[in-house]
Design a protein around this motif. Sequence first.
Motif, PDB file in Angstrom:
ATOM      1  N   THR A  86      -0.424   2.271   5.826  1.00 23.24           N
ATOM      2  CA  THR A  86      -0.752   1.258   6.822  1.00 23.24           C
ATOM      3  C   THR A  86      -1.660   1.882   7.880  1.00 23.24           C
ATOM      4  O   THR A  86      -1.576   3.078   8.164  1.00 23.24           O
ATOM      5  N   ARG A 118       5.327  -6.131   1.308  1.00 24.02           N
ATOM      6  CA  ARG A 118       5.006  -5.413   0.063  1.00 24.02           C
ATOM      7  C   ARG A 118       6.259  -5.238  -0.797  1.00 24.02           C
ATOM      8  O   ARG A 118       6.208  -5.354  -2.015  1.00 24.02           O
ATOM      9  N   TRP A 119       7.377  -4.930  -0.152  1.00 30.67           N
ATOM     10  CA  TRP A 119       8.631  -4.743  -0.876  1.00 30.67           C
ATOM     11  C   TRP A 119       9.030  -6.046  -1.579  1.00 30.67           C
ATOM     12  O   TRP A 119       9.370  -6.053  -2.762  1.00 30.67           O
ATOM     13  N   LEU A 126       2.593   3.993   8.034  1.00 31.58           N
ATOM     14  CA  LEU A 126       3.593   4.158   6.986  1.00 31.58           C
ATOM     15  C   LEU A 126       2.934   4.500   5.659  1.00 31.58           C
ATOM     16  O   LEU A 126       1.769   4.179   5.424  1.00 31.58           O
ATOM     17  N   ALA A 153       5.396  -3.595   5.417  1.00 34.37           N
ATOM     18  CA  ALA A 153       6.262  -2.906   4.453  1.00 34.37           C
ATOM     19  C   ALA A 153       7.230  -3.889   3.793  1.00 34.37           C
ATOM     20  O   ALA A 153       7.416  -3.856   2.573  1.00 34.37           O
ATOM     21  N   LEU A 174       3.558   3.643   1.714  1.00 29.65           N
ATOM     22  CA  LEU A 174       4.279   2.718   0.829  1.00 29.65           C
ATOM     23  C   LEU A 174       3.925   3.034  -0.611  1.00 29.65           C
ATOM     24  O   LEU A 174       2.761   3.281  -0.937  1.00 29.65           O
ATOM     25  N   HIS A 222       3.695  -2.752  11.285  1.00 31.82           N
ATOM     26  CA  HIS A 222       3.961  -1.867  10.148  1.00 31.82           C
ATOM     27  C   HIS A 222       5.176  -2.343   9.356  1.00 31.82           C
ATOM     28  O   HIS A 222       5.141  -2.412   8.131  1.00 31.82           O
ATOM     29  N   ALA A 223       6.263  -2.660  10.066  1.00 29.53           N
ATOM     30  CA  ALA A 223       7.504  -3.067   9.393  1.00 29.53           C
ATOM     31  C   ALA A 223       7.310  -4.364   8.612  1.00 29.53           C
ATOM     32  O   ALA A 223       7.809  -4.501   7.492  1.00 29.53           O
ATOM     33  N   ARG A 259       8.043   0.542  -1.882  1.00 26.74           N
ATOM     34  CA  ARG A 259       8.904   0.696  -0.713  1.00 26.74           C
ATOM     35  C   ARG A 259       8.373   1.760   0.239  1.00 26.74           C
ATOM     36  O   ARG A 259       7.454   2.497  -0.077  1.00 26.74           O
ATOM     37  N   TYR A 260       9.025   1.795   1.379  1.00 24.94           N
ATOM     38  CA  TYR A 260       8.710   2.795   2.404  1.00 24.94           C
ATOM     39  C   TYR A 260       9.085   4.173   1.869  1.00 24.94           C
ATOM     40  O   TYR A 260      10.217   4.401   1.457  1.00 24.94           O
ATOM     41  N   GLU A 285       5.723   8.659   6.315  1.00 25.82           N
ATOM     42  CA  GLU A 285       4.776   8.373   7.386  1.00 25.82           C
ATOM     43  C   GLU A 285       3.632   9.376   7.368  1.00 25.82           C
ATOM     44  O   GLU A 285       3.765  10.481   6.851  1.00 25.82           O
TER      45      GLU A 285
END
Length: 158
Positions: A58, A85-86, A42, A82, A44, A78-79, A94-95, A98
């Motif tokens: 990531t 971090r958010w 991802l 994310a 971010l 990964h999720a 944010r995301y 990719e």
Amino acid sequence: MPLTNDWSSRDQRKLIHLSPDTLGVFARYVQDSDEAPESGGLLLGTVHGEHLIIEQATAPTVWDLRLRTFFHRSAIGHAKLALDRWRASRGTVRYLGEWHTHPEDYPIPSGLDRSEWRRLAAGRRDKRPQLSIIVGRHGLHVELVHSDGNGVYFQPYQ
């Protein structure tokens, strides 16, 4: 492989900055041998009007499928990163998209890449275009893809 931090749309109205940490992740996974599998993850970062700052990429996880010419990112790992971090940034990091590698010097998106980017862009809750980066052995392909599949290509900023 020397990588450039700053990228612009051809009209220079949209800018993307890739942090040194992001470029470091890309450099670690360049497919520079015949055995190296594709990798990805991802992107971010933060949004500043039309501009993006990519703070983190990531790294591949043990749950991802990595073959010589195929990469499938698993949501596991990964999720969570994310979301963490958010939350830590109170919703500012944010995301944004990719990245993945190709075993070519200067990568060109495949038909599968383009259809996946279109699907990801169409599914975005924030309706923003999807940032998609392919890491090659000597360069990057950087593109913002809209939900209709049309993209804005980025080049190193001079």
